[in-house]
Design a protein around this motif. Structure first.
Motif, mmCIF file in Angstrom:
data_model
loop_
_atom_site.group_PDB
_atom_site.id
_atom_site.type_symbol
_atom_site.label_atom_id
_atom_site.label_comp_id
_atom_site.label_asym_id
_atom_site.label_seq_id
_atom_site.Cartn_x
_atom_site.Cartn_y
_atom_site.Cartn_z
ATOM 1 N N GLU A 187 68.920 -72.588 -46.144
ATOM 2 C CA GLU A 187 70.098 -72.566 -47.001
ATOM 3 C C GLU A 187 70.444 -71.139 -47.400
ATOM 4 O O GLU A 187 69.570 -70.302 -47.609
ATOM 5 C CB GLU A 187 69.855 -73.407 -48.258
ATOM 6 C CG GLU A 187 69.679 -74.893 -47.974
ATOM 7 C CD GLU A 187 69.515 -75.695 -49.249
ATOM 8 O OE1 GLU A 187 69.653 -75.086 -50.341
ATOM 9 O OE2 GLU A 187 69.270 -76.905 -49.164
ATOM 10 N N GLN A 188 71.726 -70.887 -47.533
ATOM 11 C CA GLN A 188 72.217 -69.560 -47.895
ATOM 12 C C GLN A 188 71.883 -69.253 -49.351
ATOM 13 O O GLN A 188 72.059 -70.085 -50.238
ATOM 14 C CB GLN A 188 73.735 -69.514 -47.674
ATOM 15 C CG GLN A 188 74.307 -68.123 -47.659
ATOM 16 C CD GLN A 188 75.780 -68.138 -47.289
ATOM 17 O OE1 GLN A 188 76.644 -68.458 -48.106
ATOM 18 N NE2 GLN A 188 76.066 -67.810 -46.041
ATOM 19 N N GLY A 189 71.369 -68.023 -49.578
ATOM 20 C CA GLY A 189 71.004 -67.614 -50.923
ATOM 21 C C GLY A 189 72.174 -67.017 -51.677
ATOM 22 O O GLY A 189 73.293 -66.929 -51.152
ATOM 23 N N PRO A 190 71.939 -66.610 -52.942
ATOM 24 C CA PRO A 190 73.016 -66.028 -53.766
ATOM 25 C C PRO A 190 73.628 -64.779 -53.138
ATOM 26 O O PRO A 190 74.800 -64.476 -53.377
ATOM 27 C CB PRO A 190 72.300 -65.683 -55.085
ATOM 28 C CG PRO A 190 71.084 -66.562 -55.094
ATOM 29 C CD PRO A 190 70.673 -66.728 -53.671
ATOM 30 N N ASP A 191 72.839 -64.069 -52.363
ATOM 31 C CA ASP A 191 73.357 -62.852 -51.736
ATOM 32 C C ASP A 191 74.110 -63.134 -50.438
ATOM 33 O O ASP A 191 74.542 -62.213 -49.732
ATOM 34 C CB ASP A 191 72.226 -61.870 -51.452
ATOM 35 C CG ASP A 191 71.148 -62.463 -50.539
ATOM 36 O OD1 ASP A 191 71.249 -63.654 -50.189
ATOM 37 O OD2 ASP A 191 70.203 -61.723 -50.184
ATOM 38 N N GLY A 192 74.256 -64.419 -50.092
ATOM 39 C CA GLY A 192 74.960 -64.774 -48.874
ATOM 40 C C GLY A 192 74.102 -64.742 -47.631
ATOM 41 O O GLY A 192 74.590 -65.031 -46.530
ATOM 42 N N HIS A 193 72.819 -64.410 -47.786
ATOM 43 C CA HIS A 193 71.922 -64.321 -46.636
ATOM 44 C C HIS A 193 71.161 -65.637 -46.466
ATOM 45 O O HIS A 193 70.544 -66.136 -47.411
ATOM 46 C CB HIS A 193 70.930 -63.171 -46.828
ATOM 47 C CG HIS A 193 69.908 -63.079 -45.734
ATOM 48 N ND1 HIS A 193 70.241 -62.791 -44.441
ATOM 49 C CD2 HIS A 193 68.543 -63.238 -45.762
ATOM 50 C CE1 HIS A 193 69.146 -62.759 -43.704
ATOM 51 N NE2 HIS A 193 68.108 -63.035 -44.478
ATOM 52 N N ALA A 194 71.218 -66.203 -45.268
ATOM 53 C CA ALA A 194 70.488 -67.440 -44.974
ATOM 54 C C ALA A 194 69.199 -67.074 -44.251
ATOM 55 O O ALA A 194 69.240 -66.566 -43.127
ATOM 56 C CB ALA A 194 71.327 -68.359 -44.104
ATOM 57 N N PRO A 195 68.044 -67.288 -44.884
ATOM 58 C CA PRO A 195 66.782 -66.861 -44.270
ATOM 59 C C PRO A 195 66.460 -67.664 -43.009
ATOM 60 O O PRO A 195 66.860 -68.824 -42.868
ATOM 61 C CB PRO A 195 65.759 -67.127 -45.370
ATOM 62 C CG PRO A 195 66.352 -68.217 -46.189
ATOM 63 C CD PRO A 195 67.836 -67.973 -46.167
ATOM 64 N N VAL A 196 65.736 -67.030 -42.106
ATOM 65 C CA VAL A 196 65.267 -67.706 -40.903
ATOM 66 C C VAL A 196 64.049 -68.542 -41.281
ATOM 67 O O VAL A 196 63.076 -68.039 -41.835
ATOM 68 C CB VAL A 196 64.911 -66.693 -39.804
ATOM 69 C CG1 VAL A 196 64.304 -67.400 -38.590
ATOM 70 C CG2 VAL A 196 66.145 -65.904 -39.395
ATOM 71 N N THR A 197 64.095 -69.838 -40.982
ATOM 72 C CA THR A 197 62.995 -70.745 -41.337
ATOM 73 C C THR A 197 62.306 -71.348 -40.118
ATOM 74 O O THR A 197 61.319 -72.070 -40.252
ATOM 75 C CB THR A 197 63.515 -71.893 -42.220
ATOM 76 O OG1 THR A 197 64.552 -72.592 -41.510
ATOM 77 C CG2 THR A 197 64.080 -71.344 -43.534
ATOM 78 N N GLY A 198 62.830 -71.073 -38.954
ATOM 79 C CA GLY A 198 62.222 -71.626 -37.753
ATOM 80 C C GLY A 198 62.950 -71.160 -36.518
ATOM 81 O O GLY A 198 63.804 -70.253 -36.567
ATOM 82 N N LEU A 199 62.639 -71.785 -35.389
ATOM 83 C CA LEU A 199 63.216 -71.387 -34.110
ATOM 84 C C LEU A 199 63.664 -72.618 -33.330
ATOM 85 O O LEU A 199 63.114 -73.712 -33.498
ATOM 86 C CB LEU A 199 62.194 -70.607 -33.276
ATOM 87 C CG LEU A 199 61.677 -69.290 -33.864
ATOM 88 C CD1 LEU A 199 60.562 -68.739 -32.994
ATOM 89 C CD2 LEU A 199 62.800 -68.272 -34.017
#
Length: 732
Positions: A187-199
Motif C-alpha cells: 500500500e502507498q504510504g503518506p509520502d506517496g511511495h509504495a514499498p516493494v513487498t514481494g516479487l
C-alpha cells in the motif's frame, strides 16, 4: 526460477568440501561503491542460514568487511570470500570493493569467479564508474546478471532502473537486459511511495510475497495476469533469441507453451555465453524477517541459471620455461593447476593464500610447485620453487574452517605458503605449470616514504616486501637517481590503505615526503675547463693537470669521452683516470646535483710529474676540469617528459585537453574510440603529473583512464630551472 520456496537453514554454516565441480558456483559481486554489495552478501548468507539476523557468524564477527581497516574506511577495500550452501550446492560469494582505487581486487575476483552479480543501486542509478566496471567484466567475457538494490528508497523505481540498465549495458542489444521478476508493491504510504513487498516471477508465473516476513508463494490474481503476460513474452523471446535455440523459437512463435525447465535451461545457456543479462531485485530483510526480498530468487538463479566451473574455460598454461601445454579442463582427476588470487597476512598463522583450483584436486600437506609471475618491475620476485601446502580451510568471517580437499572449480585458503604470491600458479612438483596472468592495472600515483625512526628503518624493507606480495597492483621502486623509496599506488585511498597496513600489520611507521622526479643536467653550448691538482705535503706529492673541452650532444647520447692528447702530455696510463674522474663528476652533477648527460668531453692537453702523478691525482684533475668548464657555460636542467594517453568520454575531452595544456603539456593527437570516447595523446613533463591519477578522476567524474611512458628528457623553462637551482644551493 521460483519453484523452491525455502532452503534448509543452518546447512550453509558447515565448511564442507565440494565433491564435484557441478555442485560449485563461484559468483563475484560487482558494483560501484555504496551500491549495497556487502549488504547483499549478508542477506544471501542469512537466507542460506549461514549467519544470524545481525549478519554475524558464531564468533560474533561480520561475514564480510570484518577487517578493522574496512570499519575505519567505511567501505570494502579488499576481496572477501563468503561460502554458503543452498539446495545441495556450494556457492562461493566473492565480495569486491567498488571504489576505483581497488580495481586490482575486483580483477582478482573476476579471475576466481565463473559469473557476476552486478549490483546497481535504485537510488543512485548508473554512473560512469558503473559503466567502467561493466566493461571490466565484459573484457574477460564474464557472464553477468544485474541486481537492483535500495528498493526501499523513496526514489526507487524498478521499471525505470531496468530501462536505464538496458540503455547502459545493452546498447547493442537492449533485449539482452530484461527482468526475470517484477516487483510486488504494498500500500502507498503518506509520502506517496509504495514499498516493494514481494516479487512476481515471470517464468514461473507465481507470486512471492514477503510482507509477512516469510516468503509465501501464490497464484497471480486476475488483475496481475496482463502485466505478467507482456513482460513474460518479451523475456522468453529474449532468452530464446540470445541462446540461439532456433527450434525452440519456432515452437514458441507457433503458440506452444514452453515448459519451465526448458526455459531455465535456455536461460542458463544464454547467461553462460555472456550475452544475456537477467535483471533481479533485492532488498534487506525487514525487522524480524528471516529472508530478504529477492534473496531466495537470487540463490535459485545462481544454482539453476548460472554456469558451473565445468563451463568456464581455464587460463592458458605453459611450462615455467614457456613451452606449450595442453589446455586444462575442470577435472578433479586431471593435473593439478591452481592459482593464488589473493594473499593476506595473519598475525597468528602467517601468510594465507586464497586459491582457485582450475584442474585436479589440492590436498593439505602435499608438496606443490610454485611458478610465477612476471611482475619483477613491481618489486615481485619470479618464483620457480617447491613448497609444502599447509592446512586447507574455508574462510567465514575471521574464522578458518578446515577442509580435507579442494576439487577443481572450488576455492580454498592455503596456509603457510611462504614464497608464493598473488598471481602464482600451484601445480604438481613433477608436472610444473604456469598460468597466463590476468591483466593488472598500472599504479600511477607515486608515494615517497621514509622510515619515521631508526627502529622503523630496520623493519621497513621486510614490511614493504610483504605489502607488495599481498598486492600486485602496487609497485615498489628504489629510485637510484633521487635515492627515494617510492610506492606506486592506484589512488589516494589505495595509498592510505598501504600506509595503514604498514603501521597496523607490520609495525612500521613511515613519513610521506615530496616525490622527486629524476632531473638531468647538460651543457647548452661549448665550453672549456682546466683541472689542476697539485699538492706537496712531504714524501710523494700529487700532481695532475688536464685541459678539456665540453660540447653538447643530441638527446640520448649519454657521456662521450674523446682523447686528443698529442706528444704524451698526459701519459697513456693516466688517460683512463681522467675519463673516470670526468664520469664520476658527471654522475654527481655540475650545477644542481643532478647527473650530467648528452655531452662530449674531449681531453686536449695536460701535464704530469714523473714521481708525483698518479691515478687518483688525474681522477681529481678530470673532475675539477669538468666543474670549471661548467662554471663558464650555460647549464640546462633537463626534466623527464612522459607520453600520456588519456581515454576519456567525449563529454570531458575539452576539459582534459585544457587541463593538459595547463600542465605544460603538448597534445600530439586524438582519435575516436569505441563507446563514445576519445583517446588523447600528449607529451607532459613528469613533474606536472605526479597527482594526475587523482586529478583526472575528479576532472572526468571517475570515467577516464590514462597511461604514461617515459619519452625523453628536455630542457626546463628558465624560471623553473632557476628555482630548482636556488633550492639546491639552500640545501647544500
Amino acid at each position: 526460477m521460483g519453484d523452491k520456496a525455502n532452503a534448509h537453514p543452518g546447512a550453509a554454516g558447515r565448511a564442507t568440501a565440494a565433491d564435484h565441480p557441478a555442485s560449485v558456483r563461484n559468483v563475484v559481486l560487482v558494483g560501484h561503491s555504496g551500491s549495497g554489495k556487502t549488504t547483499l552478501v549478508e542477506a544471501l548468507a542469512l537466507t542460506a542460514g549461514a549467519v544470524n539476523r545481525a549478519g554475524r557468524v558464531e564468533d560474533g564477527t561480520a561475514v564480510s568487511d570484518y577487517d578493522e581497516m574496512e570499519h575505519r574506511q567505511q567501505r570494502s577495500v579488499q576481496l572477501s570470500l563468503v561460502p554458503v550452501e543452498w539446495d545441495g550446492f556450494k556457492i562461493n560469494l566473492l565480495d569486491t570493493p567498488g571504489y576505483a582505487d581497488f580495481v586490482g581486487e575486483l580483477r582478482a575476483g573476476l579471475r576466481a569467479a565463473d559469473a557476476a552479480l552486478f549490483v546497481v543501486s535504485a537510488a543512485d542509478g548508473v554512473d560512469g564508474s558503473t559503466r567502467m566496471l561493466w566493461e571490466e567484466c565484459a573484457a574477460v567475457g564474464m557472464p553477468r546478471a544485474i541486481v537492483i538494490t535500495h528498493l526501499e528508497s523513496a526514489r526507487a523505481d524498478f521499471t525505470e532502473m531496468t530501462r536505464t540498465c538496458a540503455q547502459a549495458f545493452g546498447a547493442d542489444d537492449p533485449d539482452a537486459v530484461l527482468p526475470l521478476y517484477l516487483p510486488l508493491h504494498g500500500e502507498q504510504g503518506p509520502d506517496g511511495h509504495a514499498p516493494v513487498t514481494g516479487l512476481i516471477g515471470l517464468l514461473s508465473r507465481r507470486i512471492f510475497d514477503y510482507a509477512s516476513g516469510e516468503r509465501k508463494e501464490s497464484e497471480p490474481g486476475d488483475d496481475q495476469l496482463p502485466l505478467i503476460a507482456d513482460a513474460r513474452d518479451k523475456l522468453i523471446e529474449g532468452i530464446i533469441a540470445e541462446s540461439e535455440d532456433e527450434s525452440l523459437m519456432d515452437r514458441y512463435l507457433g503458440g506452444e507453451d514452453i515448459d519451465f525447465k526448458t526455459l531455465v535451461d535456455d536461460l542458463e545457456r544464454a547467461v553462460a555465453r555472456g550475452i544475456f543479462h537477467p535483471v533481479l531485485a533485492a532488498a534487506p530483510a525487514a525487522e524480524g524477517a528471516r529472508q530478504g526480498i529477492g534473496t531466495v530468487e537470487l540463490l535459485e538463479l545462481i544454482t539453476g541459471g548460472f554456469p558451473t566451473p565445468l563451463e568456464h574455460p581455464a587460463p592458458a598454461v605453459t611450462t615455467p620455461g614457456g613451452a606449450a601445454r595442453p589446455a586444462l579442463t575442470c577435472d578433479p582427476q586431471g593435473p593439478l593447476a591452481a592459482e593464488i588470487v589473493k594473499t593476506a597476512s595473519d598475525p597468528y598463522v602467517g601468510r594465507i593464500s586464497l586459491v582457485r583450483v582450475f584442474s585436479g584436486t589440492l590436498r593439505p600437506d602435499e608438496t606443490v610447485h610454485v611458478s610465477g609471475h612476471g611482475l619483477a618491475d613491481r618489486g615481485h620476485e619470479d618464483h620457480d620453487v617447491d613448497e609444502r601446502v599447509g592446512a586447507l580451510s574455508s574462510p567465514f568471517g575471521k574464522q578458518q574452517r578446515a577442509l580435507t580437499r579442494c576439487v577443481a572449480g572450488d576455492l580454498a585458503c592455503v596456509a603457510k605458503l611462504n614464497r608464493a604470491e598473488t598471481g602464482d600458479t600451484l601445480s604438481a612438483k613433477d608436472n610444473p605449470l604456469l598460468m597466463e596472468p590476468w591483466s593488472m592495472p598500472d599504479p600511477l600515483l607515486p608515494l615517497a616514504i621514509e622510515a619515521h625512526s631508526k627502529a622503523d628503518e630496520d623493519k621497513l624493507s621486510q614490511g614493504l616486501s610483504r605489502l607488495v606480495a599481498e598486492d600486485p597492483t602496487m609497485r615498489l621502486e628504489q629510485n637510484q637517481d633521487t635515492h627515494q623509496v617510492v610506492l606506486w599506488c592506484l589512488g589516494e585511498a589505495h595509498a592510505d590503505v598501504a600506509l595503514e597496513r604498514l603501521r597496523s600489520r607490520y609495525g612500521v611507521q613511515v613519513d610521506v615526503v615530496a616525490h622527486k622526479v629524476s632531473l638531468r643536467e647538460t651543457f647548452a653550448d661549448r665550453s672549456g675547463g682546466r683541472g689542476r691538482h697539485v699538492k706537496q705535503s712531504g714524501g710523494h706529492g700529487q700532481y695532475a693537470v688536464c685541459e678539456i673541452e665540453v660540447e653538447p650532444l643530441p638527446g640520448g647520447s649519454g657521456i662521450e669521452f674523446v682523447d686528443k692528447v698529442v706528444g704524451g702530455a698526459v701519459p697513456r696510463q693516466f688517460i683512463p683516470s681522467v675519463e673516470k674522474g670526468v664520469r664520476a663528476q658527471a654522475a654527481r652533477g655540475v650545477a644542481a646535483g643532478y647527473a650530467l648527460i648528452d655531452v662530449r668531453v674531449t681531453l686536449l692537453d695536460g701535464k704530469a710529474h714523473s714521481v708525483d702523478s698518479s691515478d687518483a691525482a688525474f681522477q681529481t684533475a678530470g673532475a675539477l676540469a669538468l666543474r670549471e668548464a661548467a662554471s663558464g657555460a650555460r647549464i640546462h636542467l633537463l626534466e623527464p617528459v612522459a607520453e600520456v594517453r588519456v581515454l576519456v568520454g567525449d563529454d570531458h575531452v575539452g576539459a582534459v585537453m585544457s587541463d593538459l595544456s595547463g600542465r605544460r603539456g603538448r597534445v600530439i593527437g586524438t582519435e575516436q574510440a569505441p563507446g563514445g570516447r576519445t583517446l588523447v595523446r600528449a607529451e607532459v613533463p613528469e613533474i606536472e603529473i605526479g597527482r594526475y591519477a587523482v586529478d583526472l578522476r575528479s576532472l572526468s567524474q571517475g570515467t577516464a583512464r590514462f597511461s604514461r611512458t617515459y619519452a625523453r628528457h628536455e630542457p626546463m623553462p628558465p624560471q623553473l630551472s632557476e628555482k630548482i637551482r636556488e633550492q639546491a644551493q639552500d640545501t647544500a
